[in-house]
Scaffold this motif. Structure first.
Motif, PDB file in Angstrom:
ATOM      1  N   CYS A 141      13.075  36.485  54.706  1.00  0.00           N
ATOM      2  CA  CYS A 141      13.865  37.647  54.300  1.00  0.00           C
ATOM      3  C   CYS A 141      15.025  37.154  53.441  1.00  0.00           C
ATOM      4  O   CYS A 141      15.260  35.948  53.355  1.00  0.00           O
ATOM      5  N   PRO A 142      15.769  38.048  52.809  1.00  0.00           N
ATOM      6  CA  PRO A 142      16.950  37.593  52.065  1.00  0.00           C
ATOM      7  C   PRO A 142      17.953  36.905  52.981  1.00  0.00           C
ATOM      8  O   PRO A 142      18.085  37.249  54.153  1.00  0.00           O
ATOM      9  N   VAL A 143      18.662  35.927  52.439  1.00  0.00           N
ATOM     10  CA  VAL A 143      19.700  35.194  53.161  1.00  0.00           C
ATOM     11  C   VAL A 143      21.051  35.531  52.532  1.00  0.00           C
ATOM     12  O   VAL A 143      21.202  35.436  51.312  1.00  0.00           O
ATOM     13  N   VAL A 144      22.015  35.934  53.352  1.00  0.00           N
ATOM     14  CA  VAL A 144      23.344  36.285  52.854  1.00  0.00           C
ATOM     15  C   VAL A 144      24.348  35.234  53.313  1.00  0.00           C
ATOM     16  O   VAL A 144      24.476  34.966  54.509  1.00  0.00           O
ATOM     17  N   SER A 145      25.036  34.640  52.358  1.00  0.00           N
ATOM     18  CA  SER A 145      26.120  33.697  52.638  1.00  0.00           C
ATOM     19  C   SER A 145      27.445  34.438  52.549  1.00  0.00           C
ATOM     20  O   SER A 145      27.799  34.947  51.484  1.00  0.00           O
ATOM     21  N   ALA A 175      15.276  40.431  43.551  1.00  0.00           N
ATOM     22  CA  ALA A 175      16.732  40.496  43.625  1.00  0.00           C
ATOM     23  C   ALA A 175      17.240  41.829  43.091  1.00  0.00           C
ATOM     24  O   ALA A 175      18.165  42.429  43.660  1.00  0.00           O
ATOM     25  N   ILE A 176      16.635  42.309  42.011  1.00  0.00           N
ATOM     26  CA  ILE A 176      17.030  43.607  41.462  1.00  0.00           C
ATOM     27  C   ILE A 176      16.826  44.698  42.503  1.00  0.00           C
ATOM     28  O   ILE A 176      17.682  45.563  42.705  1.00  0.00           O
ATOM     29  N   ILE A 295      20.629  35.984  48.717  1.00  0.00           N
ATOM     30  CA  ILE A 295      19.591  35.191  48.069  1.00  0.00           C
ATOM     31  C   ILE A 295      18.244  35.823  48.412  1.00  0.00           C
ATOM     32  O   ILE A 295      17.796  35.781  49.558  1.00  0.00           O
ATOM     33  N   ALA A 296      17.594  36.416  47.404  1.00  0.00           N
ATOM     34  CA  ALA A 296      16.310  37.087  47.618  1.00  0.00           C
ATOM     35  C   ALA A 296      15.204  36.058  47.775  1.00  0.00           C
ATOM     36  O   ALA A 296      15.163  35.041  47.085  1.00  0.00           O
TER      37      ALA A 296
END
Length: 303
Positions: A141-145, A175-176, A295-296
């Motif tokens: 899955c997307p990762v968020v920092s 990402a879009i 981060i997609a």
């Protein structure tokens, strides 16, 4: 253009008791409330069965104190989430596995995985060292920092835009999608940033061949508009600002991070974003961005 399916599972946040992790919990709780999904707080410590370099287990009292401390991390994180988003469905998970496999496993059913930019305890060096690279490379899955500095998080009246880096690659397309989704749920403008350079022969050649040698900027502007068209139909309420710059992405995205509430990029890219999140651009965003970075990840690697 077909619209790729986005994740619909819970938000997962890594917890280790550090201020950076609690900041990430606040961001994750706000995101879960906006998307109306549960929040799972995961503490993955790599429970030590043996002393370092020894062949005998540690005393039972030591192990019990360590376990109690780690449950306290989770209780503090749960209270932080409840304070941030009252009424949110919050679950806590204590994992004795090392953090990398535990968080990758948790990402299989997650909408996104949220981590602080630094930490201690069980999640050593989140988004600084091997844990970051492993999640960026293998999460489902997307990762968020969520960086440990910047303005307080979250802010219900935050009108700063969501920014997305676009290069035309398949991961850029994902990402879009995530960027439109976040801008929609947050009710803010989406800024679509596309950069190019004459030194980038791949993009230069593709643009010139596709658009019959028209001026480079006109060709790139048309490419950007085409990338956004289908998503704008899917999210008609999202206001989009297109930014086209002859520059490298590292500088432009870092500049936008100063006035954005979230920057979204693909885990890999091509053309103007070559090596995204595995090279200089990724390191610059993870270590220096002044807002959270999403981060997609590629859909084919999901569970």
């Amino acid at each position: 253009m077909s619209i790729p399916e986005l994740g619909s599972g819970p938000v997962v946040a890594g917890v280790d008791g550090s201020p950076a992790a609690l900041r990430a919990v606040r961001w994750a709780a706000d995101a879960a409330a906006r998307h109306r999904v549960p929040l799972y707080l995961v503490h993955a410590a790599g429970y030590p069965d043996l002393y370092g370099g020894e062949s005998i287990p540690p005393p039972a009292a030591f192990r019990e104190d360590l376990r109690r401390q780690r449950w306290e991390f989770l209780h503090t994180a749960r209270a932080t989430a409840a304070e941030t988003a009252p009424g949110l469905d919050v679950h806590t998970l204590f994992e004795t596995d090392p953090p990398i496999p535990a968080l990758i496993h948790a990402s299989r059913s997650a909408r996104m995985a949220v981590l602080g930019s630094s930490g201690h305890g069980g999640l050593y060096g989140l988004l600084v060292g091997s844990t970051t690279l492993a999640l960026v490379s293998h999460a489902h899955c997307p990762v968020v920092s969520v960086r440990g500095d910047g303005p307080p998080l979250p802010a219900s009246d935050d009108q700063r835009p969501v920014v997305v880096g676009i290069d035309g690659s398949p991961l850029s397309e994902r990402a879009i999608g995530h960027a439109f989704d976040e801008a929609c749920f947050r009710g803010v403008e989406l800024v679509a940033v596309h950069t190019w350079s004459d030194a980038d022969t791949e993009v230069f050649s593709e643009a010139r061949m596709a658009f019959d040698w028209e001026p480079m900027r006109d060709a790139e502007e048309r490419r950007l508009a085409e990338r956004l068209a289908g998503w704008r139909e899917h999210y008609p309420d999202v206001t989009v600002r297109r930014v086209l710059v002859k520059d490298r992405p590292r500088h432009e995205l870092l500049e936008w991070s100063r006035r954005a509430q979230l920057v979204v990029v693909g885990s890999r890219g091509r053309g103007g974003f070559r090596g995204m999140l595995l090279g200089s651009t990724s390191q610059a965003l993870i270590h220096n961005a002044e807002c959270p970075v999403m981060i997609a990840r590629p859909r084919q690697e999901r569970g």
